[in-house]
Design an enzyme around this catalytic site. Structure first.
Site, PDB file in Angstrom:
ATOM      1  N   HIS A 159       0.814  -1.218   0.000  1.00 28.27           N
ATOM      2  CA  HIS A 159       0.000   0.000   0.000  1.00 28.27           C
ATOM      3  C   HIS A 159       0.850   1.271   0.000  1.00 28.27           C
ATOM      4  CE1 HIS A 159       0.446  -0.276   4.513  1.00 28.27           C
ATOM      5  NE2 HIS A 159       0.519   1.031   4.381  1.00 28.27           N
ATOM      6  N   ASP A 189       0.314  -7.669   1.301  1.00 22.32           N
ATOM      7  CA  ASP A 189       0.690  -6.276   1.522  1.00 22.32           C
ATOM      8  C   ASP A 189       2.203  -6.105   1.637  1.00 22.32           C
ATOM      9  OD1 ASP A 189       0.271  -3.577   1.735  1.00 22.32           O
ATOM     10  OD2 ASP A 189      -0.064  -3.608   3.900  1.00 22.32           O
ATOM     11  N   GLY A 270       3.403   6.775   7.838  1.00 23.70           N
ATOM     12  CA  GLY A 270       4.769   6.894   7.320  1.00 23.70           C
ATOM     13  C   GLY A 270       5.672   5.774   7.788  1.00 23.70           C
ATOM     14  N   ASN A 271       5.285   5.105   8.903  1.00 23.72           N
ATOM     15  CA  ASN A 271       6.058   3.954   9.398  1.00 23.72           C
ATOM     16  C   ASN A 271       5.799   2.698   8.570  1.00 23.72           C
ATOM     17  OD1 ASN A 271       6.007   5.352  12.498  1.00 23.72           O
ATOM     18  ND2 ASN A 271       7.813   4.173  11.922  1.00 23.72           N
ATOM     19  N   SER A 272       4.744   2.700   7.770  1.00 24.53           N
ATOM     20  CA  SER A 272       4.416   1.518   6.964  1.00 24.53           C
ATOM     21  C   SER A 272       5.600   1.110   6.095  1.00 24.53           C
ATOM     22  CB  SER A 272       3.213   1.812   6.071  1.00 24.53           C
ATOM     23  OG  SER A 272       2.045   1.988   6.835  1.00 24.53           O
ATOM     24  N   GLY A 330       2.040   2.741 -25.747  1.00 25.90           N
ATOM     25  CA  GLY A 330       1.147   2.351 -26.840  1.00 25.90           C
ATOM     26  C   GLY A 330      -0.307   2.612 -26.476  1.00 25.90           C
ATOM     27  N   GLY A 333      -6.335   2.868 -29.831  1.00 21.79           N
ATOM     28  CA  GLY A 333      -6.747   3.653 -30.997  1.00 21.79           C
ATOM     29  C   GLY A 333      -8.238   3.688 -31.211  1.00 21.79           C
TER      30      GLY A 333
END
Length: 340
Positions: A159, A189, A270-272, A330, A333
């Site tokens: 995440h 995760d 922020g510690n994740s 790419g 179209g």
């Protein structure tokens, strides 16, 4: 009376006198307790000679007041990590941080969001609200887990990097380098990023280390742990706590995670992706989330490192794919249109 009888009487009289004197002396000493004290001293000495104390003296071991044989063997009963380090509450967290900090990084990037305003108009009954796109900065943490001749591999949470571009790694010496995603698993995760060594600033490689990975399967409730991460995007910081519980389950944003380590070490936004360390400075978890509520205090969660070690190894061995610039991408179209 002949001489023989006279001599015999003298000998018998002397014996009687000696016996009476001896009995008198024994009575006096008995009354004063001298014999009892002597007997007690002899008994005590015999007891010591037959006890373990005499063995310590013979072996040259000094017996200290207040020390017991149980205390001497107590150290062997303390939980140890895979390196054999003995856990102790007196372990200095600064020593752990000093060992582990060169392996920790901060991760920043930009996440693109899209919203629709209310200034659209209807054509044939369809709402054509105008889309509005904006970018917000993101912050997370990571752990240098491997390297080869060309790259550094950094573990983090999925995440932290999902739908995020312009990823930048900040090392413990505050130098930076761009990063790309090598692999990620939304269910577990976890993700692995790659940084080209050629992108490192001069001298950075000398200040960083690959983290030492421990065994989270041997964790015990109450064991001291240290968390390091990029809290609030302000740079790497250290918090201390214990393993509060094991095999915990939590749900966030519709995603359920299980088999988590619960800790009261502060885990902030922020510690994740940062590291949960044992007292040997080994990584035993990847910090993932916390419960945030006025009713909750000190409930952070980390992914046990042993449960994702194989996935991280697989991602580390993938070929890193660099993002293609938008003008070089790419396209099909054709365009789609809803028809009534």
């Amino acid at each position: 009376m002949n001489k023989f009888l006279k001599g015999l009487l003298i000998v018998l009289f002397a014996a009687v006198v000696g016996a009476v004197a001896g009995l008198s002396m024994w009575g006096v000493t008995k009354a004063t307790g001298v014999l009892d004290a002597y007997g007690n001293a002899v008994s005590e000495l015999n007891g010591k000679l037959s006890s373990g104390i005499s063995d310590d003296i013979k072996d040259g071991n000094k017996v200290e007041i207040g020390e017991s044989m149980k205390k001497k063997g107590q150290e062997q009963d303390k939980p140890k990590d895979s390196s054999g380090t003995v856990y102790s509450r007196s372990t200095n967290a600064s020593a752990i941080a000093k060992k582990a900090m060169p392996s920790m990084v901060s991760i920043t990037g930009m996440t693109e969001y899209q919203s629709f305003n209310n200034f659209g108009f209807d054509i044939f009954g369809f709402n054509n609200a105008l889309p509005q796109t904006y970018e917000t900065p993101t912050a997370g943490s990571g752990i240098i887990i491997a390297e080869d001749d060309d790259e550094l591999m950094i573990a983090t949470n999925n995440h932290v990097v999902a739908d995020t571009k312009d990823l930048v790694i900040t090392f413990s010496d505050n130098t930076t380098a761009p990063a790309v995603v090598k692999g990620r698993d939304a269910q577990k995760d976890v993700a692995v990023l790659s940084v080209k060594k050629a992108e490192l600033e001069k001298g950075t490689y000398d200040h960083i280390e690959v983290a030492e990975v421990g065994d989270s399967d041997n964790l015990e409730v109450g064991q001291w742990v240290v968390a390091i991460g990029n809290a609030l995007g302000e740079g790497l910081s250290v918090t201390v706590g214990v393993v509060s519980a094991l095999d915990r389950e939590m749900e966030a944003d519709g995603q359920k995670s299980s088999n988590l380590i619960q800790t009261d070490a502060a885990i902030n936004p922020g510690n994740s992706g940062g590291a949960l360390l044992n007292e040997a400075g080994q990584v035993i978890g990847i910090n993932e989330a916390k419960y945030a509520s006025t009713q909750v205090e000190g409930m952070g969660f980390a992914i046990p490192i042993s449960s994702v070690k194989e996935i991280l190894n697989d991602f580390s061995n993938l070929e890193a794919r660099e993002e293609v610039k938008e003008e070089e991408q790419g396209y099909i179209g054709i365009q789609g249109q809803n028809i009534d």
